[in-house]
Motif scaffolding. Structure first.
Motif, PDB file in Angstrom:
ATOM      1  N   LEU A  94     -12.636  10.941   5.547  1.00  0.00           N
ATOM      2  CA  LEU A  94     -12.445  10.787   6.987  1.00  0.00           C
ATOM      3  C   LEU A  94     -12.705   9.363   7.460  1.00  0.00           C
ATOM      4  N   GLY A  95     -13.171   8.495   6.570  1.00  0.00           N
ATOM      5  CA  GLY A  95     -13.441   7.115   6.949  1.00  0.00           C
ATOM      6  C   GLY A  95     -14.766   6.909   7.641  1.00  0.00           C
ATOM      7  N   ILE A  96     -15.684   7.880   7.533  1.00  0.00           N
ATOM      8  CA  ILE A  96     -16.998   7.733   8.160  1.00  0.00           C
ATOM      9  C   ILE A  96     -17.724   6.556   7.512  1.00  0.00           C
ATOM     10  N   GLU A 456     -12.562  11.893  16.745  1.00  0.00           N
ATOM     11  CA  GLU A 456     -12.431  11.409  18.126  1.00  0.00           C
ATOM     12  C   GLU A 456     -13.758  10.861  18.644  1.00  0.00           C
ATOM     13  N   VAL A 457     -14.833  11.589  18.362  1.00  0.00           N
ATOM     14  CA  VAL A 457     -16.152  11.166  18.847  1.00  0.00           C
ATOM     15  C   VAL A 457     -16.576   9.859  18.175  1.00  0.00           C
ATOM     16  N   LEU A 458     -16.343   9.747  16.873  1.00  0.00           N
ATOM     17  CA  LEU A 458     -16.708   8.516  16.171  1.00  0.00           C
ATOM     18  C   LEU A 458     -15.909   7.327  16.695  1.00  0.00           C
ATOM     19  N   ARG A 459     -14.640   7.549  17.013  1.00  0.00           N
ATOM     20  CA  ARG A 459     -13.832   6.469  17.596  1.00  0.00           C
ATOM     21  C   ARG A 459     -14.366   6.078  18.970  1.00  0.00           C
ATOM     22  N   LYS A 460     -14.767   7.058  19.755  1.00  0.00           N
ATOM     23  CA  LYS A 460     -15.294   6.795  21.092  1.00  0.00           C
ATOM     24  C   LYS A 460     -16.479   5.838  21.039  1.00  0.00           C
ATOM     25  N   TYR A 461     -17.302   5.966  19.996  1.00  0.00           N
ATOM     26  CA  TYR A 461     -18.492   5.130  19.864  1.00  0.00           C
ATOM     27  C   TYR A 461     -18.245   3.906  18.974  1.00  0.00           C
TER      28      TYR A 461
END
Length: 466
Positions: A94-96, A456-461
């Motif tokens: 997922l690219g985390i 989506e949440v990770l992109r938001k931050y």
């Protein structure tokens, strides 16, 4: 006791009755087993390979019953209206953003010699009938050097919070050795698994001095599983041991993690590894977790407050015939009672670095820091138990029984600590990403962590690139 549930030792409810104990870390599971007892003997048999989807015992579908049986199986395996997901992904898929360099498999089996086996037992659906099901449980086995080399290895363990069980630790404390494979199951099956491991080892461990004190540990899966039905049998344990292999490790709703949940979502088995730089010795550290702990509101991934951003879907009840308490928590409304940290996590740390028992105890303590990164607080109702071992040689006895051993210098051990923290964090994430939505006893549903919403949440931050 490890994990939350309707009938934990903190609950006054008796088996088969509804509890008002708040659900915190409801367990969940994936299917691999059919019947309660697959048969078998301590000498092995027809165990499916680790990670296969072969049932422990298959049963033909009767005419006219195919559709309901298949629907029940689909929900048990992680599909259905509560949030199906596709092919299991891992954190790096997922690219985390994660620190450190993983091994080739990014798994505990990157440590040479380590093997892992699972037996997963899933059967039945609908209303809980103690002794019959639904069943959502299993066993996971970890061998330090595989089945071919059962010589003791140096080990150390640590209890962050002791509301759980890990047998054999008095031996580990006094002798600094681990002489059996480590097995992980549900809370009520520890005794059965311990007895079976001893029987399995009776003809394999020739040294009686190292006999009969295996490490067996647990977390509670009594929300999704008929835990008081005692469905794990000796035959299941033998199959888990015999199925242990090197290579990729199945994750999520498998083995001992079948009925578990983590930080408000479906949990289970997860693993990760780190390879130290050549300058730090080039050693490998691998971690395997069975995660069944925490509160959703505290969940953090890559430093992001994911649990505060993803508040739906929540654990809930599906199906007809719900009593008034469960009907009030029907899907999609979900469970609205306050969360408590009554879950648990088991961690196994493996390394090929030459560490002595006192050093391995300190390595085991560092698991707690990886859990803290995810939002774990080791609540009073939690069983957070960790064991670390080294596959390096314990030395060959020489004159007068003197063993020459190697030890990594204390000034060189920090990279091992750092790798342990990093691999623990990633193993928990991998467990949650691999796990799928599960429906168990009384139609209780534990949702999977939604991958798209997480991204989506990770992109938001600003923690995930577009």
């Amino acid at each position: 006791m490890a994990g939350s549930g309707r009938w934990t030792k903190r609950s006054r409810c008796t088996p088969g009755t509804a509890s008002t104990t708040p659900r915190t870390s409801p367990g969940s599971a994936i299917a691999r087993g059919g019947d309660d007892d697959p048969g078998g003997s301590p000498n092995g048999g027809s165990a499916p390979p680790s990670g296969s989807s072969a049932p422990v015992r298959s049963h033909p579908v009767k005419p006219g019953r195919a559709l309901p049986v298949l629907l029940a199986a689909a929900l048990a395996l992680g599909s259905g209206p509560a949030g199906a997901q596709g092919v299991p992904a891992r954190a790096r898929d997922l690219g985390i953003p994660l620190e450190g360099t993983p091994g080739r498999l990014d798994a505990i089996t990157d440590v040479p010699g380590v093997t892992v086996g699972h037996v997963t037992i899933v059967r039945g659906a609908g209303k809980l009938a103690v002794g019959k099901g639904p069943v959502r449980t299993g066993i996971t086995a970890v061998f330090p050097r595989g089945k071919a080399d059962l010589a003791p290895v140096f080990a150390g363990w640590f209890s962050l919070n002791g509301n759980g069980e890990m047998t054999g630790t008095a031996w580990v404390d006094d002798y600094g050795l681990l002489a059996y494979p480590i097995t992980i199951t549900n809370t009520n099956s520890v005794g059965t698994v311990r007895d079976a491991v001893i029987e399995w080892g009776r003809t394999r461990l020739s040294d009686a001095f190292n006999c009969c004190l295996p490490v067996v540990t647990e977390t509670w899966d009594g929300d999704l599983n008929d835990i008081y039905g005692f469905h794990v049998t000796k035959g299941h344990v033998f199959r888990a041991l015999e199925s242990a292999v090197p290579g990729p490790v199945p994750e999520g709703n498998v083995g001992g993690g079948t009925g578990m949940s983590c930080l408000g979502f479906k949990g289970g088995i997860g693993t990760a590894s780190r390879r130290l730089s050549d300058r730090a010795g080039g050693f490998t550290v691998g971690v395997l977790v069975q995660c069944n702990f925490g509160q959703r509101r505290l969940l953090r991934i890559a430093g992001v407050p994911v649990g505060q951003e993803i508040t739906e879907p929540r654990p809930c009840y599906e199906g007809p015939g719900l009593d008034s308490a469960r009907a009030a928590e029907r899907c999609p409304t979900g469970v609205t009672r306050p969360e408590k940290d009554q879950g648990s996590i088991i961690a196994v740390v493996a390394t090929d670095a030459p560490l002595l028992p006192h050093q391995l105890r300190r390595v085991a303590r560092r698991v707690a820091l990886g859990i803290g990164r995810m939002g774990g607080i080791a609540g009073a109702g939690s069983g957070d138990l960790f064991i670390a071992f080294s596959t390096a040689s314990t030395g060959t006895p020489g004159e007068h029984g003197v063993r020459p051993v190697r030890m990594l210098g204390e000034e060189w051990i920090d990279p091992v600590y750092e790798a342990t923290v990093q691999a623990t964090e990633e193993a928990i994430i991998n467990a949650m990403l691999a796990a799928k939505t599960m429906r168990g006893a009384d139609g209780y549903v534990v949702p999977a962590l939604p991958h798209d919403r997480l991204k989506e949440v990770l992109r938001k931050y600003g923690r995930l690139a577009d």
